[in-house]
Structure formats: structure tokens, C-alpha cells
Enzyme design. Structure first.
Site, PDB file in Angstrom:
ATOM      1  N   ARG A  65      57.678  66.478   6.383  1.00 51.78           N
ATOM      2  CA  ARG A  65      56.517  65.705   6.804  1.00 51.78           C
ATOM      3  C   ARG A  65      55.664  65.422   5.573  1.00 51.78           C
ATOM      4  NH1 ARG A  65      57.745  63.134  11.321  1.00 51.78           N
ATOM      5  NH2 ARG A  65      57.977  64.485  13.161  1.00 51.78           N
ATOM      6  N   ALA A  77      61.462  65.059  18.758  1.00 58.66           N
ATOM      7  CA  ALA A  77      60.391  64.155  19.204  1.00 58.66           C
ATOM      8  C   ALA A  77      60.645  62.750  18.686  1.00 58.66           C
ATOM      9  CB  ALA A  77      59.032  64.674  18.722  1.00 58.66           C
ATOM     10  N   GLU A  94      65.659  60.536  22.393  1.00 60.46           N
ATOM     11  CA  GLU A  94      65.327  61.275  21.172  1.00 60.46           C
ATOM     12  C   GLU A  94      66.067  62.604  21.109  1.00 60.46           C
ATOM     13  OE1 GLU A  94      63.799  60.184  18.632  1.00 60.46           O
ATOM     14  OE2 GLU A  94      63.021  58.324  19.479  1.00 60.46           O
ATOM     15  N   GLU A  98      68.410  63.209  17.891  1.00 54.60           N
ATOM     16  CA  GLU A  98      67.995  64.191  16.884  1.00 54.60           C
ATOM     17  C   GLU A  98      68.834  65.457  16.894  1.00 54.60           C
ATOM     18  OE1 GLU A  98      63.796  64.949  16.722  1.00 54.60           O
ATOM     19  OE2 GLU A  98      63.474  63.010  15.740  1.00 54.60           O
ATOM     20  N   GLU A 143      66.559  61.560   9.440  1.00 56.15           N
ATOM     21  CA  GLU A 143      67.289  62.364  10.421  1.00 56.15           C
ATOM     22  C   GLU A 143      68.505  63.037   9.797  1.00 56.15           C
ATOM     23  OE1 GLU A 143      68.124  60.516  14.112  1.00 56.15           O
ATOM     24  OE2 GLU A 143      66.018  60.171  14.595  1.00 56.15           O
TER      25      GLU A 143
END
Length: 206
Positions: A65, A77, A94, A98, A143
Site C-alpha cells: 500500500r 477486497a 474479488e 484475488e 495482484e
């Protein structure tokens, strides 16, 4: 009882309109008779998923992040950026993209207003059970960098309380999931009304 002030918006100015958010400045009527400026970040809204298997393990991802400059432990998410798509459908997509999972049982745990002092972003967190594996299609470089791990729900809650999980929707979702799984609370239906679902930014794209 005194009537509540309605905080009417007198004027609004766009400062930035980007891919997933916009920044506007509103001039708002205040109770004392004057006005005040409020900087508001419009967001698409998002969904997150507490996916719990039959052994009581929850799937978490370790994701970079940039705003915090480090990898964080989070729930799977994604954004609510498909116009008209029910949130549970977005959550299911999602979860598959993910972490390669699907679920046959879906419930709503909590709705989390990320920081209502300046943004309309709200994340709906689902509880997914009766899991099965599906093909995971990597959608991009971010991802591809994800690490996927399963933890006992008790360990995930310990990570929250130790400060190892700080993402707001992940914190709220994991604590709520433990209450539900331990029988102390009832979740809402997967299609429960989503009162605070953001709409303004999505409307800009139409």
C-alpha cells in the site's frame, strides 16, 4: 426538541477528478448563520470479504500500500466500480480474482465509513462460508505481488489487537466475524440495504 440544521451546500467546486476518486470543495451553511468550506474526497466505494473455511481459518492477503509505504495484511477486497452491480456480486468476483475462492453462503457483517470527516468512501464487509477453490486470474502487477495466507480466526483477531492489521475494513470485519462465528451476533442478509453506498463519483462516469 430543537430542529436539526440541514447543512445545505451553497456551492461546490471540483479540484480533481481521477480514475477512482474526485476531490471537491463544498461551501456549507453552518448553524450559526455563516458558511464553512469542506474538502470532500468522492470514492467508488468498495467491498471486502472475510472468507472462513470449515476449519475456522480466514484468508488474508499481504499487499503493498503506497500511501503507507509498506505491505499490509488485509482482507480480499475491491472497488465497487461496475455500475449497477450488486455489492455481493462484486465481492464474489474479488474473492475469486484475488485468492481463487468462491463461497455458497454470503452474509453482510459491517459497513465501514473509512473516514467520514472528509470522504464518502464506505466499505461493505461480507462473511463468506462454504468455500470452494476456483481458478484465479491475475489482473495486474499489484495482484501478482500478493501473498495469500490462511490464519485461524483467533490469530487474525490477535493480529488486529497487536497492531499487525491496521486496514479499517479488515479490522472491523475480523472483529465482527468472530462475534458471528462465536454465536454472539447475527449477520445481515447478503442483499441487505446499503444506505451509505457511495453514488456521486460513479454518477460522474455516466
Amino acid at each position: 426538541m430543537t430542529a436539526r440544521h440541514d447543512f445545505r451546500t451553497v456551492s461546490s467546486e471540483d479540484v480533481h477528478v481521477g480514475k477512482i476518486l474526485a476531490l471537491r470543495v463544498d461551501e456549507v451553511e453552518m448553524p450559526g448563520g455563516g458558511t464553512a468550506k469542506r474538502e470532500i474526497v468522492e470514492h467508488t466505494g468498495a467491498v471486502a470479504v472475510v472468507a472462513v473455511d470449515s476449519a475456522g481459518q480466514v484468508t488474508l492477503i499481504h499487499q503493498y500500500r503506497h500511501a503507507l509505504g509498506r505491505h499490509l495484511w488485509e482482507l480480499p477486497a475491491g472497488l465497487l466500480d461496475h455500475d449497477g452491480e450488486p455489492p455481493v456480486v462484486g465481492a464474489r468476483r474479488e474473492l475469486a480474482e484475488e485468492v481463487g475462492l468462491d463461497a455458497s453462503q454470503w452474509d453482510v457483517l459491517v459497513d465501514v465509513a473509512a473516514s467520514p470527516g472528509f470522504t464518502d468512501e464506505v466499505v461493505r464487509v461480507f462473511l463468506a462460508r462454504d468455500l470452494s477453490e476456483v481458478d484465479r486470474e491475475v489482473q495486474g502487477e499489484e495482484e501478482a505481488d500478493l501473498e495469500i495466507h490462511r490464519f485461524p480466526i483467533e490469530e487474525a483477531v490477535r493480529m488486529v489487537l497487536a497492531g499487525d492489521i491496521v486496514n479499517a475494513s479488515s479490522v472491523a470485519g475480523l472483529l465482527a466475524a468472530r462475534e458471528v462465528l462465536d454465536g454472539r451476533a447475527e449477520p445481515r442478509p447478503a442483499d441487505a440495504p446499503f444506505r451509505d453506498k457511495p453514488t456521486r463519483f460513479v454518477a460522474r462516469k455516466k
